[in-house]
Design a protein around this motif. Structure first.
Motif: not given
Length: 503
Positions: A385-388, A41-46, A227-231, A356-357
């Motif tokens: 930020s990985k999200d943006s 994912g990429s948060g609000a950037g999706e 995130e990878p660990d969650a997947r 860390p994207v």
């Protein structure tokens, strides 16, 4: 969804810990009533606007809802989808496209006016984010293009283009309904009908029983951001059915399990450094040449990527149509020093902006800083930020990092390297390069086009702004018992499609 939904969709460390408790070998029997797939994912950037959103998780959602006129197969060759056929006139300035019979999710018929509207939207005023296909579709003359009849469209080009179906298969070209302006609740022609979407969390759609290519076996599709660990932990615990883009640690953790099938597609991910060529220090060609020789690609693969991949050669898309075989730049700090001296640059220092994207990004950045130090170059690693990150990296920093799946070579050039291209991460602007691209589009034979594209590769290999330092396998995994889960080259037609999944 049968697990801590909010925590999982946020991709937090807490979510990973919550899943760990459920990681056993037992699992419920698979069925296609609901199928859940997890992507980075990429948060609000999706987003879910096919004209502007380009993340892998975005593409997975859009493949569910929309179709394009063309897509590409595993060799990056166009294949027809909403188009039945496309024929150019003798000089490549006029393409007549026959359209298949299909229906929008609201029941209305798909037709030529939808194609014309989609192209007009892409070529119209930019939104908050630019339209991805604006450069590749720029040759279309909308004033002369027309609907011949409801199922035939004629697109007129300002200059010849014999590779035009490739342009119609690229990112940003999926067809939207005539008049569509609100993409919060999108209507498409694809295999799944939109139900809900929350950026950074979840997307839900239901089977389109009237889909022109056959109704999906999956009744409800959920695409979640994690995130990878969650997947990894969600897959091991049976809480999701498919995980995309797993890292080497996850691959090893799943090896040997009888309840999970790991699928690996070699040479599918392309990792790069991107130098912004419009600003110091990378506005000087010799500084860019020096940087290419400051990267020990083999060590980056071995250490930062834990051996999962092959060193890159700074040529995009090796093995695909219109690519080129050119020698890899060696790691040579002495030669880099000579090039910097020739450029009149002393005490070179710059920031490397990363986040860390993707697997190994931060590790590769820090290792590269050590490699550059051997030539007296100081690299300051700045973590964003990985999200943006991917949005920020278009503007921030002289040197950034990125990850790409394969694309047709003409689309890669048009969307990332032609002057003014919307995804031009290197700010590349080279009149010779632009002229070669224009000539290639007007050249009728594939062999002659290939020669021109090779010249463009040679320019980039010599003085371009990209350093493609690694080619990595694409690793996905699915719960055992499912058939036809997508295991193929990213960005190809079959990748991230779930309408063919069976139990």
């Amino acid at each position: 969804m049968g697990f801590g939904r909010r925590a999982f969709l946020l991709g937090t460390a807490a979510a990973a810990g919550a899943f760990a408790a459920g990681c056993g070998s037992s699992r419920p029997a698979v069925d296609t009533g609901t199928f859940t797939a997890a992507f980075q994912g990429s948060g609000a950037g999706e987003g879910i606007d096919p004209g502007v959103n380009t993340l892998f998780v975005d593409e997975a959602r859009m493949k569910a809802v929309y179709d394009g006129l063309f897509e590409v197969d595993e060799t990056m060759t166009p294949i027809p989808r909403l188009a039945l056929a496309a024929e150019p006139n003798a000089d490549g300035t006029r393409w007549r496209i026959a359209l298949r019979e299909a229906r929008w999710h609201d029941g209305t018929a798909f037709g030529a006016d939808d194609v014309l509207y989609t192209i007009a939207r892409v070529l119209g005023p930019a939104q908050r984010r630019p339209f991805v296909a604006a450069t590749s579709l720029a040759p279309v003359d909308l004033g002369l293009s027309r609907a011949v009849d409801p199922r035939t469209v004629e697109l007129v080009l300002r200059q010849p283009s014999f590779d035009f179906p490739i342009a119609l298969a690229g990112y940003g070209t999926k067809i939207v309904k005539n008049g569509a302006v609100d993409f919060a609740r999108p209507v498409g022609t694809g295999p799944f009908v939109f139900r809900e979407f929350e950026p950074g969390r979840t997307f839900v759609a239901t089977a389109n029983e009237q889909y022109w290519d056959g109704a999906p076996a999956v009744g409800e599709l959920r695409i979640v951001s994690a995130e990878p660990d969650a997947r990894l932990n969600a897959l091991r615990g049976g809480e999701i059915d498919f995980a995309d883009n797993l890292n080497p640690v996850a691959s090893r953790a799943l090896a040997g399990r009888d309840d999970v099938t790991v699928q690996t597609t070699p040479g599918s991910g392309i990792l790069f450094f991107a130098m912004k060529t419009d600003r110091p220090p990378f506005d000087k060609p010799d500084v860019r040449r020096a940087l290419m020789r400051l990267v020990d690609r083999a060590e980056l693969v071995k250490v930062a990527l834990e051996g999962m991949g092959e060193p890159g050669t700074d040529v995009f898309g090796r093995g695909f149509q219109y690519s080129a075989e050119l020698p890899a730049h060696p790691y040579d700090p002495d030669e880099a020093g000579r090039l910097l001296a020739r450029a009149g640059v002393r005490d070179l220092s710059f920031d490397l902006f990363t986040a860390p994207v993707a697997n190994g990004f931060v590790e590769a950045a820090r290792l590269f800083a050590e490699q550059a130090a051997a030539a007296g170059v100081r690299v300051n690693v700045v973590i964003g930020s990985k999200d943006s990150y991917y949005t920020d990296a278009l503007e921030t920093g002289a040197l950034t990092m990125g990850q790409s799946g394969p694309l047709p070579i003409p689309n890669h050039f048009a969307s990332r390297l032609i002057t003014g291209a919307p995804q031009n991460r290197t700010r590349w602007a080279d009149p010779e390069f632009d002229a070669l691209y224009a000539r290639a589009q007007t050249t009728a034979t594939a062999d002659a086009r290939a020669a021109l594209y090779r010249s463009m590769h040679e320019i980039l290999h010599d003085r371009g702004g990209f350093v493609f330092f690694a080619e990595t396998p694409w690793i996905s995994a699915a719960r055992a018992g499912f058939g036809n889960t997508p295991a193929t080259v990213p960005n190809s037609h079959a990748w991230a499609r779930f309408d063919g999944v069976t139990a």
